[in-house]
Design a protein around this motif. Structure first.
Motif, PDB file in Angstrom:
ATOM      1  N   SER A 189      -5.679  -6.999  11.210  1.00  0.00           N
ATOM      2  CA  SER A 189      -5.200  -5.664  11.537  1.00  0.00           C
ATOM      3  C   SER A 189      -6.247  -4.829  12.242  1.00  0.00           C
ATOM      4  O   SER A 189      -7.451  -5.054  12.117  1.00  0.00           O
ATOM      5  CB  SER A 189      -4.763  -4.937  10.257  1.00  0.00           C
ATOM      6  N   GLY A 190      -5.741  -3.840  12.979  1.00  0.00           N
ATOM      7  CA  GLY A 190      -6.609  -2.878  13.628  1.00  0.00           C
ATOM      8  C   GLY A 190      -6.877  -1.698  12.729  1.00  0.00           C
ATOM      9  O   GLY A 190      -6.998  -1.847  11.507  1.00  0.00           O
ATOM     10  N   VAL A 191      -6.923  -0.487  13.310  1.00  0.00           N
ATOM     11  CA  VAL A 191      -7.304   0.694  12.540  1.00  0.00           C
ATOM     12  C   VAL A 191      -6.357   1.873  12.750  1.00  0.00           C
ATOM     13  O   VAL A 191      -6.537   2.924  12.147  1.00  0.00           O
ATOM     14  CB  VAL A 191      -8.742   1.133  12.901  1.00  0.00           C
ATOM     15  N   MET A 192      -5.324   1.711  13.597  1.00  0.00           N
ATOM     16  CA  MET A 192      -4.452   2.830  13.954  1.00  0.00           C
ATOM     17  C   MET A 192      -3.022   2.587  13.479  1.00  0.00           C
ATOM     18  O   MET A 192      -2.475   1.511  13.675  1.00  0.00           O
ATOM     19  CB  MET A 192      -4.437   3.050  15.471  1.00  0.00           C
ATOM     20  N   THR A 193      -2.425   3.607  12.874  1.00  0.00           N
ATOM     21  CA  THR A 193      -1.008   3.516  12.530  1.00  0.00           C
ATOM     22  C   THR A 193      -0.140   4.109  13.640  1.00  0.00           C
ATOM     23  O   THR A 193       1.006   3.701  13.828  1.00  0.00           O
ATOM     24  CB  THR A 193      -0.719   4.242  11.209  1.00  0.00           C
ATOM     25  N   ASP A 194      -0.690   5.070  14.387  1.00  0.00           N
ATOM     26  CA  ASP A 194       0.046   5.683  15.499  1.00  0.00           C
ATOM     27  C   ASP A 194      -0.415   5.091  16.825  1.00  0.00           C
ATOM     28  O   ASP A 194      -0.842   5.781  17.740  1.00  0.00           O
ATOM     29  CB  ASP A 194      -0.145   7.203  15.501  1.00  0.00           C
TER      30      ASP A 194
ATOM     31  N   PRO B 160       0.822  -1.208   0.000  1.00  0.00           N
ATOM     32  CA  PRO B 160       0.000   0.000   0.000  1.00  0.00           C
ATOM     33  C   PRO B 160       0.860   1.265   0.000  1.00  0.00           C
ATOM     34  O   PRO B 160       2.002   1.264   0.466  1.00  0.00           O
ATOM     35  CB  PRO B 160      -0.806  -0.124   1.300  1.00  0.00           C
ATOM     36  N   GLU B 161       0.295   2.337  -0.539  1.00  0.00           N
ATOM     37  CA  GLU B 161       1.035   3.586  -0.644  1.00  0.00           C
ATOM     38  C   GLU B 161       1.263   4.228   0.720  1.00  0.00           C
ATOM     39  O   GLU B 161       2.267   4.903   0.935  1.00  0.00           O
ATOM     40  CB  GLU B 161       0.274   4.552  -1.565  1.00  0.00           C
ATOM     41  N   LYS B 162       0.329   4.051   1.637  1.00  0.00           N
ATOM     42  CA  LYS B 162       0.469   4.676   2.943  1.00  0.00           C
ATOM     43  C   LYS B 162       0.634   3.600   4.021  1.00  0.00           C
ATOM     44  O   LYS B 162       0.276   2.443   3.830  1.00  0.00           O
ATOM     45  CB  LYS B 162      -0.742   5.546   3.250  1.00  0.00           C
ATOM     46  N   PRO B 163       1.200   3.963   5.181  1.00  0.00           N
ATOM     47  CA  PRO B 163       1.399   2.986   6.269  1.00  0.00           C
ATOM     48  C   PRO B 163       0.081   2.336   6.678  1.00  0.00           C
ATOM     49  O   PRO B 163      -0.962   2.985   6.716  1.00  0.00           O
ATOM     50  CB  PRO B 163       1.974   3.853   7.397  1.00  0.00           C
ATOM     51  N   GLN B 164       0.157   1.036   7.004  1.00  0.00           N
ATOM     52  CA  GLN B 164      -1.028   0.281   7.385  1.00  0.00           C
ATOM     53  C   GLN B 164      -1.017  -0.030   8.880  1.00  0.00           C
ATOM     54  O   GLN B 164       0.044  -0.147   9.489  1.00  0.00           O
ATOM     55  CB  GLN B 164      -1.087  -1.034   6.592  1.00  0.00           C
ATOM     56  N   PRO B 165      -2.190  -0.167   9.473  1.00  0.00           N
ATOM     57  CA  PRO B 165      -2.256  -0.539  10.893  1.00  0.00           C
ATOM     58  C   PRO B 165      -1.636  -1.921  11.108  1.00  0.00           C
ATOM     59  O   PRO B 165      -1.683  -2.783  10.217  1.00  0.00           O
ATOM     60  CB  PRO B 165      -3.759  -0.568  11.192  1.00  0.00           C
ATOM     61  N   PRO B 166      -1.059  -2.149  12.267  1.00  0.00           N
ATOM     62  CA  PRO B 166      -0.460  -3.460  12.554  1.00  0.00           C
ATOM     63  C   PRO B 166      -1.530  -4.487  12.883  1.00  0.00           C
ATOM     64  O   PRO B 166      -2.696  -4.150  13.120  1.00  0.00           O
ATOM     65  CB  PRO B 166       0.403  -3.175  13.783  1.00  0.00           C
TER      66      PRO B 166
END
Length: 642
Positions: free
Chosen positions: A487-492, A320-326
């Motif tokens: 995966s969850g929904v948060m990258t931070d 994916p172009e942007k970071p994904q949730p873990p």
């Protein structure tokens, strides 16, 4: 994509076709069968290395035995792909684990060749013994019953219970021990060391090569000759192995170890064993991932790799172009180490799933404080209870589906004594392609009825961290945290810890007329639904319950005093689940409301991708939209949530 079978495999629809071949053609059949599995799994996904390791054994069994009259029970079932291909499902194999397709595990309703439905480990010997006793009772003395069990599954206590019982029966039972030193991760424990000592005894290995055929011939000459041969055999085995054989001490006739990749030797051995009565154990040594070099080298990685390039071995992952949730399990693993660094009482326990649960992160960082106890969920729970009695805080990570196997220990050894064991239930809810044996559907219902229990579910990664932090605080008692596969929904997500008030939910969105109450990650489906509903001029309220036990009664009083239309949503079975808890509260406090419960229905849910199953069971974002519309008596024509 339909894969082309090899020339010999193309002519095999059922085992009867296989038996028409010459012995000299079996090696080619094995080669083609192995390649077919590689070709199909590389483009469709599924379990991989386990089936490659038993290709020769599978071919030999169906060549020698009169299946399906003779019955083969594969323990767990990860290794049954070759079996499925040879038993009428070759042309359906591309649908493996896909919604509406064949199951990734043996399934009685799918084929008469699948003698027993499996998915959890260590059950095969018990099932095969039951079948053997039934056959003896019915006078089917010629019927063969074979349990194929791995050395990993043999670490499960149920396997030993079955061996103990089988040893006093005279049933026609053959246990084949598929010894590859692996389950999903490398095996651990004394059994592994014991089997290694057998396989490395050169003197014994030379002796056993001729033993099976000799005994098979002697067995035909009457009980006196048979008894004399057995005494001689035990004496020689004891001398060569320098100690008694575990299986022989349980009254099993032990044969092996045998090369599990020599199909002709396996055929000859199985033919001979057909003529030896009573319980027998054949020790077969195999290599998990055999025939695919990368899988042989890294067997854990290639247990179920997903899609991959069969030529280069590159595992295909989206970029994916942007970071994904873990993944939730990775958040668990890293958070546990972070907590353990500041709390020296924290310990980690998993029953044979260190990589799947991410307990391996702590095992690598703190090897003296994290334990893989083998496929032994009951032991994992009571071992954790023992740690807790000494003031330690065990985080016992078990897949929700596997926790069912340790229910008595949760009640008797943990809850009754009010011990602070933290149960992290990974893969809670519908898990996807592994299907009904692995769905974590029941934990809310079966945990909620146990006294002293706290039950929580995070809506996102930050909530999981805070629940783990809260659970290790002093005198928390038994504490369950359930979270889904994936995966969850948060990258931070890696934020400072914050203690949560036990039994306290939260209002996420204020609203009108309809209140939606969610428990766990499925609350994110509610948030998706609200985008559609708000665009239509419908503004429900959203409450994240967080704790189903103790449940936030103050919050529920607020809900039922303000709203007469309520929806509950959960990734768990409806009878006895979160929605039932809300109904009980409503009845106990004599509230009246139109209450709709969304969740897993009271039925067995088949396999498929998670979003497909959520939609099938009517608890995805679209279901929330539709139920809100119905309650509002408004049905505008709008695009559904995708």
């Amino acid at each position: 994509m339909q894969v082309e079978a090899g020339e010999l495999l193309k002519g095999i629809q059922f085992p009867s076709d296989l038996r028409n071949l010459k012995d000299s053609e079996l090696e080619e059949v094995c080669k083609e069968l192995r390649q077919y599995i590689i070709d199909v799994v590389s483009v469709n996904g599924g379990h991989f290395a386990a089936s490659l390791g038993v290709v020769e054994l599978t071919v030999a069994l169906h060549y020698v035995l009169n299946t399906p009259y003779d019955q083969i029970i594969f323990d767990v079932g990860h290794q049954a792909y070759g079996h499925k291909i040879l038993t009428g499902r070759r042309d359906l194999f591309h649908t493996n684990r896909i919604l509406g397709g064949i199951s990734g595990f043996p399934k009685r309703g799918e084929s008469e060749y699948d003698a027993f439905g499996v998915g959890h480990s260590s059950t095969s010997i018990s099932a095969a013994l039951g079948m053997a006793v039934a056959s003896a009772y019915k006078g089917e003395t010629d019927r063969q019953h074979v349990a194929v069990i791995g050395d990993g599954a043999l670490t499960g206590g149920m396997a030993f219970e079955a061996l103990n019982h089988a040893g006093i029966e005279k049933s026609n039972l053959l246990v084949i021990l598929n010894d590859n030193c692996m389950s999903i991760d490398p095996n651990v424990g004394a059994m592994k060391e014991y089997l290694t000592s057998i396989t490395t005894s050169k003197s014994y290995n030379r002796f056993r090569d001729d033993l099976i055929a000799v005994l098979a011939k002697i067995s035909k000459n009457g009980p006196d000759a048979y008894g004399w041969a057995k005494k001689l055999e035990l004496s020689i085995k004891g001398t060569l192995l320098k100690n008694s054989n575990l299986f022989e001490s349980l009254n099993f006739r032990y044969f092996g170890p045998v090369d599990g990749h020599d199909v002709n030797k396996l055929v000859k051995t199985l033919e001979d064993l057909k003529h030896i009565s009573g319980p027998k154990l054949l020790h077969v040594v195999t290599v998990k991932g055999k025939g695919y070099a990368l899988a042989e080298k890294d067997q854990t990685k290639w247990h179920a790799p997903g899609l991959f390039d069969k030529i280069t071995g590159e595992i295909k992952k989206s970029t994916p172009e942007k970071p994904q949730p873990p993944k939730y399990q990775d958040v668990f693993g890293h958070t546990l180490v972070e907590l353990a660094e500041s709390n020296l009482q924290i310990m980690g326990i998993t029953p044979a799933m260190p990589s799947g649960s991410s307990m391996n992160i702590m095992m690598n960082a703190m090897p003296d404080r994290a334990f893989d106890v083998g496929i032994a969920e009951q032991h994992a729970v009571t071992f954790s209870a023992g740690l807790a009695t000494q003031g330690l805080v065990p985080f016992c990570n078990i897949y929700s589906s596997f926790m069912q196997r340790a229910y008595d220990q949760v009640i008797h050894d943990v809850a009754l004594q009010n011990l602070n064991v933290v149960f992290c239930l990974d893969r809670a809810g519908l898990v996807g392609a592994d299907g009904p044996t692995h769905h974590g559907a029941y934990d809310i219902a079966f945990m909620r009825c146990i006294p002293n229990m706290t039950i929580a579910a995070p809506m996102n990664e930050e909530e999981l961290r805070n629940m783990m932090y809260t659970a290790q605080l002093k005198d928390m008692g038994p504490f369950v945290i359930r979270y889904p596969r994936g995966s969850g929904v948060m990258t931070d997500w890696k934020r400072p810890f914050r203690a949560l008030e036990i039994g306290k939910g939260r209002k996420l969105v204020d609203g009108e007329e309809v209140a939606v109450l969610s428990f766990g990650h499925v609350g994110n489906e509610v948030s998706k639904a609200f985008h559609t509903l708000n665009a239509e001029g419908i503004y429900p309220a959203h409450y994240d319950i967080r704790f189903v036990k103790p449940i936030d009664e103050n919050l529920l009083h607020e809900v039922f005093k303000k709203f007469k239309k309520v929806i509950t949503i959960e990734d768990g079975i409806l009878p006895g689940g979160f929605g039932s808890a809300v109904l009980e509260f409503m009845a106990d406090h004599r509230y009246t409301a139109d209450l709709v419960r969304l969740g897993i229905p009271d039925e067995i849910v088949d396999h498929g991708e998670q979003p497909e199953l959520w939609r099938l069971c009517n608890y995805d974002a679209n279901a929330v939209v539709e139920e809100c519309r119905k309650l509002m008596k408004s049905q505008p024509t709008k695009t559904m949530v995708s």
